[in-house]
Structure formats: C-alpha cells, structure tokens
Write a protein that holds these residues in place. Structure first.
Motif, short mmCIF file in Angstrom:
data_model
loop_
_atom_site.label_atom_id
_atom_site.label_comp_id
_atom_site.label_asym_id
_atom_site.label_seq_id
_atom_site.Cartn_x
_atom_site.Cartn_y
_atom_site.Cartn_z
N SER A 2 0.84 -1.19 0.00
CA SER A 2 0.00 0.00 0.00
C SER A 2 0.88 1.25 0.00
N ALA A 3 0.25 2.39 -0.24
CA ALA A 3 0.99 3.65 -0.32
C ALA A 3 1.65 3.99 1.02
N SER A 4 1.00 3.59 2.11
CA SER A 4 1.59 3.89 3.42
C SER A 4 2.84 3.06 3.65
N GLU A 5 2.94 1.89 3.02
CA GLU A 5 4.12 1.04 3.19
C GLU A 5 5.16 1.31 2.12
N SER A 6 4.81 2.10 1.09
CA SER A 6 5.70 2.37 -0.03
C SER A 6 6.85 3.28 0.38
N PRO A 7 8.05 3.03 -0.16
CA PRO A 7 9.17 3.91 0.15
C PRO A 7 9.01 5.28 -0.54
N ARG A 8 8.16 5.36 -1.55
CA ARG A 8 7.93 6.62 -2.24
C ARG A 8 7.00 7.50 -1.41
N PRO A 9 7.26 8.80 -1.38
CA PRO A 9 6.36 9.68 -0.63
C PRO A 9 5.01 9.81 -1.34
N SER A 10 3.98 9.88 -0.54
CA SER A 10 2.62 10.07 -1.04
C SER A 10 2.00 11.21 -0.24
N TRP A 11 1.16 11.99 -0.93
CA TRP A 11 0.51 13.12 -0.29
C TRP A 11 -1.00 12.99 -0.39
N GLY A 12 -1.67 13.60 0.52
CA GLY A 12 -3.12 13.70 0.46
C GLY A 12 -3.51 14.75 -0.58
N VAL A 13 -4.78 14.85 -0.87
CA VAL A 13 -5.27 15.76 -1.91
C VAL A 13 -4.89 17.20 -1.60
N GLN A 14 -5.10 17.67 -0.39
CA GLN A 14 -4.82 19.06 -0.02
C GLN A 14 -3.32 19.36 -0.12
N GLN A 15 -2.49 18.46 0.40
CA GLN A 15 -1.05 18.70 0.36
C GLN A 15 -0.55 18.65 -1.09
N ALA A 16 -1.05 17.71 -1.88
CA ALA A 16 -0.64 17.62 -3.29
C ALA A 16 -0.99 18.91 -4.03
N ALA A 17 -2.18 19.43 -3.78
CA ALA A 17 -2.61 20.67 -4.43
C ALA A 17 -1.70 21.82 -4.02
N ARG A 18 -1.44 21.93 -2.71
CA ARG A 18 -0.60 22.99 -2.20
C ARG A 18 0.82 22.90 -2.74
N GLU A 19 1.40 21.72 -2.75
CA GLU A 19 2.79 21.52 -3.20
C GLU A 19 2.94 21.71 -4.72
N CYS A 20 1.90 21.42 -5.47
CA CYS A 20 1.98 21.53 -6.94
C CYS A 20 1.46 22.86 -7.48
N GLY A 21 0.91 23.69 -6.61
CA GLY A 21 0.45 25.00 -7.05
C GLY A 21 -0.85 24.94 -7.85
N VAL A 22 -1.70 23.97 -7.54
CA VAL A 22 -3.00 23.85 -8.21
C VAL A 22 -4.10 23.81 -7.16
N SER A 23 -5.33 23.86 -7.62
CA SER A 23 -6.43 23.81 -6.67
C SER A 23 -6.75 22.37 -6.27
N VAL A 24 -7.44 22.24 -5.16
CA VAL A 24 -7.89 20.93 -4.69
C VAL A 24 -8.81 20.30 -5.74
N ALA A 25 -9.64 21.14 -6.35
CA ALA A 25 -10.57 20.63 -7.38
C ALA A 25 -9.80 20.02 -8.56
N THR A 26 -8.67 20.63 -8.91
CA THR A 26 -7.86 20.09 -10.00
C THR A 26 -7.33 18.71 -9.64
N VAL A 27 -6.83 18.56 -8.44
CA VAL A 27 -6.29 17.26 -8.00
C VAL A 27 -7.41 16.23 -7.99
N ARG A 28 -8.58 16.59 -7.47
CA ARG A 28 -9.70 15.64 -7.44
C ARG A 28 -10.14 15.25 -8.86
N ARG A 29 -10.15 16.25 -9.76
CA ARG A 29 -10.52 15.97 -11.15
C ARG A 29 -9.52 15.01 -11.79
N ARG A 30 -8.24 15.22 -11.49
CA ARG A 30 -7.20 14.34 -12.03
C ARG A 30 -7.32 12.93 -11.48
N ILE A 31 -7.71 12.80 -10.22
CA ILE A 31 -7.92 11.46 -9.63
C ILE A 31 -9.06 10.78 -10.39
#
Length: 180
Positions: A2-31
């Motif tokens: 699972s993502a929690s066990e993965s050595p790669r970092p994973s972010w939640g929707v809000q953090q991904a949006a903030r770190e990538c400079g996009v809106s939360v709606a954009t991240v949700r749409r991409r999901i």
C-alpha cells in the motif's frame, strides 16, 4: 504494498494541491480521470497520491500554490522551461496552421473576385446586346400599329412572284408583316 508502506512519498489531496500549485478541485478531477494510476484511497476515504504520479501527470511538486482566499498574483512562474517550450511549440504550430488557413482563404477570395469580374463582364455584354435590340423592337411596334381598313380598290396589287423571290428572306418577312 500500500501507499503507506511504499518507500515513495505520497501526499493527500490538499497537500498535493498545495505543493503543486494547483487547486484541490484540479487534484480531485485528475484522480477521477485516472491521471494518478497509483493513487489509493485509505480506509477513511482520503486519497494518497504518490509524488511520482503527480510528476508523471505534469504537475510540479515544490511550487507553492497561492492562498485560495487571496487574489494575489503569484511571483513564482507557473510553468517550467519544458512546459514553456512545449507551449511555444504548440503555439507556433497553431500560428503556422492559421497562416495556412489565411493563405487558403485569400486564394479563395481572389478566385471569387475573378468570378465576379467575369460575371460582371458577361452582364455588361448582355446589357449592350439588349440595348441593340430595343430600337428594333420599338420600330416593329410602330410599324405594326393598326391602320384603317382599306377598300379593295385602295389595296395595292400583289407583287408578281418573281420579284418577291428576288428579295432576301428577311426583307420578305419584314415587308409581309408591315402589310398585314
């Protein structure tokens, strides 16, 4: 794994949006559209998106997003040089296509102008021909005016056949009409 066990970092929707400079709606749409194939939904329904999926989808982690409530202009460039190059390339292609379309339309306009000029010349020729026919048709109307009936003594004697045969067919028809 699972993502929690993965050595790669994973972010939640809000953090991904903030770190990538996009809106939360954009991240949700991409999901929703499948842009993040390795994103996983946790037990509570929260999404965890691997950073590698964000990068693969064309988002740029490390770019802070402007606050949602403020309408300030971000001083951080929104696109990297690669994005700028791709955008410039697609704009150049679009510009070239528009130039081709403009040239094609200009050729079509020139063709239509030539056709209009030709039709105008034909119309002028037809008008000239009509003007040439108008006096002749008016003369016929004047000669075809009804005359008072003459008695048999006043009627001229018919011409002998040899004289009318010597006339041209046009004159014979013309003279024949004027007598009726």
């Amino acid at each position: 794994m699972s993502a929690s066990e993965s050595p790669r970092p994973s972010w939640g929707v809000q953090q991904a949006a903030r770190e990538c400079g996009v809106s939360v709606a954009t991240v949700r749409r991409r999901i929703k559209d499948g842009s993040f194939p390795n994103a996983e939904q946790g037990a509570r329904g929260a999404w965890l998106i691997p950073v590698t999926d964000l990068i693969a989808a064309g988002l740029n982690p490390g770019q802070p997003s402007p606050p949602d409530h403020a309408q300030e202009v971000s001083t951080v460039p929104a696109h990297t040089e690669k994005d700028h190059g791709q955008r410039a390339s697609s704009q150049a292609e679009g510009y070239a296509q528009l130039e081709q379309k403009l040239l094609s339309e200009q050729r079509e306009v020139e063709h239509l102008r030539t056709q209009v000029h030709t039709l105008q010349n034909n119309l002028d020729d037809l008008r000239t021909a009509m003007r040439m026919l108008e006096p002749a048709s008016q003369d016929r109307q004047n000669t075809a005016a009804p005359e008072p009936e003459k008695t048999a003594a006043e009627q001229p004697a018919p011409e002998p056949p040899q004289k009318s045969a010597a006339r041209s067919p046009f004159l014979s028809r013309l003279v024949g009409r004027s007598r009726s």
